[in-house]
Design a protein around this motif. Structure first.
Motif, PDB file in Angstrom:
ATOM      1  N   MET A  88     -19.198   0.584 -10.950  1.00 35.00           N
ATOM      2  CA  MET A  88     -19.151   1.763 -11.810  1.00 35.00           C
ATOM      3  C   MET A  88     -18.083   2.710 -11.265  1.00 35.00           C
ATOM      4  SD  MET A  88     -23.252   2.427 -12.326  1.00 35.00           S
ATOM      5  CE  MET A  88     -22.974   3.549 -13.702  1.00 35.00           C
ATOM      6  N   THR A  89     -17.297   3.298 -12.160  1.00 37.22           N
ATOM      7  CA  THR A  89     -16.228   4.179 -11.710  1.00 37.22           C
ATOM      8  C   THR A  89     -15.846   5.180 -12.792  1.00 37.22           C
ATOM      9  OG1 THR A  89     -13.950   4.244 -10.858  1.00 37.22           O
ATOM     10  CG2 THR A  89     -14.468   2.534 -12.474  1.00 37.22           C
ATOM     11  N   MET A  90     -15.262   6.294 -12.359  1.00 38.84           N
ATOM     12  CA  MET A  90     -14.686   7.259 -13.288  1.00 38.84           C
ATOM     13  C   MET A  90     -13.200   6.993 -13.484  1.00 38.84           C
ATOM     14  SD  MET A  90     -16.885   9.383 -14.551  1.00 38.84           S
ATOM     15  CE  MET A  90     -15.826  10.714 -15.120  1.00 38.84           C
ATOM     16  N   LEU A  91     -12.638   6.090 -12.689  1.00 41.61           N
ATOM     17  CA  LEU A  91     -11.211   5.794 -12.743  1.00 41.61           C
ATOM     18  C   LEU A  91     -10.925   4.798 -13.860  1.00 41.61           C
ATOM     19  CD1 LEU A  91     -10.705   5.342  -8.896  1.00 41.61           C
ATOM     20  CD2 LEU A  91     -10.257   7.396 -10.248  1.00 41.61           C
ATOM     21  N   PRO A 106     -16.472  -9.307 -12.614  1.00 38.29           N
ATOM     22  CA  PRO A 106     -16.198  -9.176 -14.046  1.00 38.29           C
ATOM     23  C   PRO A 106     -17.096  -8.191 -14.791  1.00 38.29           C
ATOM     24  CG  PRO A 106     -17.534 -11.105 -13.690  1.00 38.29           C
ATOM     25  CD  PRO A 106     -17.342 -10.461 -12.336  1.00 38.29           C
ATOM     26  N   CYS A 107     -17.935  -7.462 -14.074  1.00 39.83           N
ATOM     27  CA  CYS A 107     -18.822  -6.494 -14.724  1.00 39.83           C
ATOM     28  C   CYS A 107     -18.449  -5.096 -14.243  1.00 39.83           C
ATOM     29  CB  CYS A 107     -20.283  -6.811 -14.418  1.00 39.83           C
ATOM     30  SG  CYS A 107     -20.817  -8.409 -15.088  1.00 39.83           S
ATOM     31  N   ILE A 108     -17.783  -4.338 -15.114  1.00 44.18           N
ATOM     32  CA  ILE A 108     -17.207  -3.051 -14.733  1.00 44.18           C
ATOM     33  C   ILE A 108     -17.580  -2.006 -15.778  1.00 44.18           C
ATOM     34  CG2 ILE A 108     -15.088  -1.860 -14.057  1.00 44.18           C
ATOM     35  CD1 ILE A 108     -13.786  -4.701 -13.875  1.00 44.18           C
ATOM     36  N   LEU A 109     -18.115  -0.894 -15.309  1.00 41.82           N
ATOM     37  CA  LEU A 109     -18.554   0.168 -16.209  1.00 41.82           C
ATOM     38  C   LEU A 109     -17.818   1.463 -15.907  1.00 41.82           C
ATOM     39  CD1 LEU A 109     -22.437  -0.356 -16.012  1.00 41.82           C
ATOM     40  CD2 LEU A 109     -20.817  -1.416 -17.600  1.00 41.82           C
ATOM     41  N   ASN A 110     -17.426   2.153 -16.962  1.00 46.84           N
ATOM     42  CA  ASN A 110     -16.885   3.497 -16.811  1.00 46.84           C
ATOM     43  C   ASN A 110     -18.059   4.471 -16.846  1.00 46.84           C
ATOM     44  OD1 ASN A 110     -15.630   6.051 -17.153  1.00 46.84           O
ATOM     45  ND2 ASN A 110     -13.860   5.077 -18.104  1.00 46.84           N
ATOM     46  N   LYS A 111     -18.151   5.339 -15.859  1.00 48.83           N
ATOM     47  CA  LYS A 111     -19.262   6.289 -15.805  1.00 48.83           C
ATOM     48  C   LYS A 111     -19.253   7.249 -16.986  1.00 48.83           C
ATOM     49  CE  LYS A 111     -20.034   6.348 -10.799  1.00 48.83           C
ATOM     50  NZ  LYS A 111     -20.045   7.180  -9.570  1.00 48.83           N
ATOM     51  N   ALA A 112     -18.097   7.352 -17.649  1.00 47.29           N
ATOM     52  CA  ALA A 112     -18.017   8.223 -18.818  1.00 47.29           C
ATOM     53  C   ALA A 112     -18.639   7.572 -20.050  1.00 47.29           C
ATOM     54  CB  ALA A 112     -16.560   8.589 -19.100  1.00 47.29           C
ATOM     55  N   SER A 114     -21.699   5.339 -22.044  1.00 47.48           N
ATOM     56  CA  SER A 114     -23.150   5.505 -22.081  1.00 47.48           C
ATOM     57  C   SER A 114     -23.840   4.711 -20.976  1.00 47.48           C
ATOM     58  CB  SER A 114     -23.692   5.050 -23.442  1.00 47.48           C
ATOM     59  OG  SER A 114     -25.103   5.013 -23.429  1.00 47.48           O
ATOM     60  N   VAL A 115     -24.883   5.315 -20.400  1.00 47.62           N
ATOM     61  CA  VAL A 115     -25.663   4.646 -19.364  1.00 47.62           C
ATOM     62  C   VAL A 115     -26.412   3.440 -19.926  1.00 47.62           C
ATOM     63  CG1 VAL A 115     -27.770   5.997 -19.693  1.00 47.62           C
ATOM     64  CG2 VAL A 115     -27.218   5.110 -17.414  1.00 47.62           C
ATOM     65  N   SER A 116     -26.463   3.338 -21.242  1.00 48.06           N
ATOM     66  CA  SER A 116     -27.148   2.204 -21.873  1.00 48.06           C
ATOM     67  C   SER A 116     -26.467   0.875 -21.560  1.00 48.06           C
ATOM     68  CB  SER A 116     -27.208   2.399 -23.394  1.00 48.06           C
ATOM     69  OG  SER A 116     -25.905   2.397 -23.958  1.00 48.06           O
ATOM     70  N   HIS A 117     -25.251   0.926 -21.025  1.00 49.25           N
ATOM     71  CA  HIS A 117     -24.534  -0.311 -20.691  1.00 49.25           C
ATOM     72  C   HIS A 117     -24.959  -0.873 -19.334  1.00 49.25           C
ATOM     73  CE1 HIS A 117     -21.776  -0.079 -24.093  1.00 49.25           C
ATOM     74  NE2 HIS A 117     -21.650   1.209 -23.847  1.00 49.25           N
ATOM     75  N   LEU A 118     -25.697  -0.093 -18.553  1.00 51.47           N
ATOM     76  CA  LEU A 118     -26.014  -0.520 -17.191  1.00 51.47           C
ATOM     77  C   LEU A 118     -26.891  -1.772 -17.143  1.00 51.47           C
ATOM     78  CD1 LEU A 118     -25.890  -0.176 -14.173  1.00 51.47           C
ATOM     79  CD2 LEU A 118     -27.700   1.558 -14.325  1.00 51.47           C
ATOM     80  N   LEU A 119     -28.015  -1.756 -17.829  1.00 51.08           N
ATOM     81  CA  LEU A 119     -28.909  -2.919 -17.790  1.00 51.08           C
ATOM     82  C   LEU A 119     -28.265  -4.180 -18.374  1.00 51.08           C
ATOM     83  CD1 LEU A 119     -32.402  -1.332 -18.504  1.00 51.08           C
ATOM     84  CD2 LEU A 119     -31.758  -2.697 -16.503  1.00 51.08           C
ATOM     85  N   PRO A 120     -27.571  -4.091 -19.515  1.00 48.35           N
ATOM     86  CA  PRO A 120     -26.877  -5.288 -20.009  1.00 48.35           C
ATOM     87  C   PRO A 120     -25.853  -5.825 -19.007  1.00 48.35           C
ATOM     88  CG  PRO A 120     -27.031  -3.665 -21.753  1.00 48.35           C
ATOM     89  CD  PRO A 120     -27.503  -2.991 -20.502  1.00 48.35           C
ATOM     90  N   ALA A 121     -25.184  -4.917 -18.292  1.00 46.12           N
ATOM     91  CA  ALA A 121     -24.203  -5.355 -17.295  1.00 46.12           C
ATOM     92  C   ALA A 121     -24.883  -6.073 -16.135  1.00 46.12           C
ATOM     93  CB  ALA A 121     -23.411  -4.153 -16.783  1.00 46.12           C
TER      94      ALA A 121
END
Length: 235
Positions: A88-91, A106-112, A114-121
């Motif tokens: 997870m990153t803001m960059l 291969p699983c990368i989330l932007n903190k900006a 939705s947090v709803s992407h966390l569990l699927p990731a």
């Protein structure tokens, strides 16, 4: 029949973010949070102590003994090849995204996003799949056509790569400038540009990256050329 359960370790240097991640993960009965680390030192220690399957980690966590960013995740991949990682990153630097993909994250989330992407990731990571949150997917798709090699440093120009090789082999910016007959400002700019493309934030992580990817020379740096002679080529 034993219920399905994913053991997850969290790492983030911001307490509020750690609490938020843990709260979101605990919404799923299939996830157990085994620990929460605040830097790379605690993270590596917890990985030794806990049998976990997924690491959910911030990209930038200053202060730890093992650094952060690409160099840290490359180290984790080397020591725990079966561990799945969600970053997870803001960059939103394309270099960071592609460098993570290149080292097997291969699983990368932007903190900006939705947090709803966390569990699927997390579930995608466990299944050895790929999951990019919307903004990360857009950046990856937009910049992918410009990449022709799987090595992160393939994105660097010839001069940037030359500077990085010399820097990670132990030369200072001043020494590199003298050997290449360029100004210190030019060398600093080329080094900074290379780090931005690689998604590396600190000098120590650039050196670690050079060691892990073979960019660091195993021999001593060549002596400076006599006055009036061109610099020796650097491997």
């Amino acid at each position: 029949m034993k219920p399905f359960n994913l053991r997850v370790l969290i790492a983030d240097d911001h307490p509020a973010v750690r609490i938020g991640i843990e709260s979101t993960l605990r919404e799923s009965q299939a996830v157990t949070v085994v620990g929460a680390a605040r830097d790379s030192t605690e993270m590596m220690e917890m990985l030794k102590q806990h049998d976990c399957q997924i690491l959910v980690s911030d990209y930038a966590m200053p202060g730890g003994l093992h650094g952060d960013g690409i160099a840290l995740f490359a180290l984790v991949r080397q020591r725990y090849p079966r561990l799945k990682i969600v970053v997870m990153t803001m960059l939103d630097n394309p270099g960071i995204i592609h460098s993570l993909l290149d080292i097997g994250v291969p699983c990368i989330l932007n903190k900006a996003d939705s947090v709803s992407h966390l569990l699927p990731a997390v579930h995608a990571a466990y299944a050895s799949g790929r999951y990019l949150s919307p903004s990360m997917a857009e950046i990856a798709a937009r910049t992918a056509p410009h990449r022709t090699d799987t090595q992160p440093h393939a994105m660097l120009s010839k001069r940037e790569l030359e500077v990085v090789r010399m820097f990670v082999s132990g030369l200072t910016v001043t020494e590199i400038a003298e050997r290449l007959h360029r100004s210190k400002k030019t060398i600093s700019t080329q080094k900074g540009s290379a780090m931005a493309k690689l998604g590396i934030l600190r000098d120590m992580d650039l050196v670690r990256y050079g060691m892990e990817t073979g960019l660091m020379s195993t021999s001593a740096a060549p002596p400076p050329p006599p006055p009036g002679l061109p610099a020796l080529p650097w491997p």
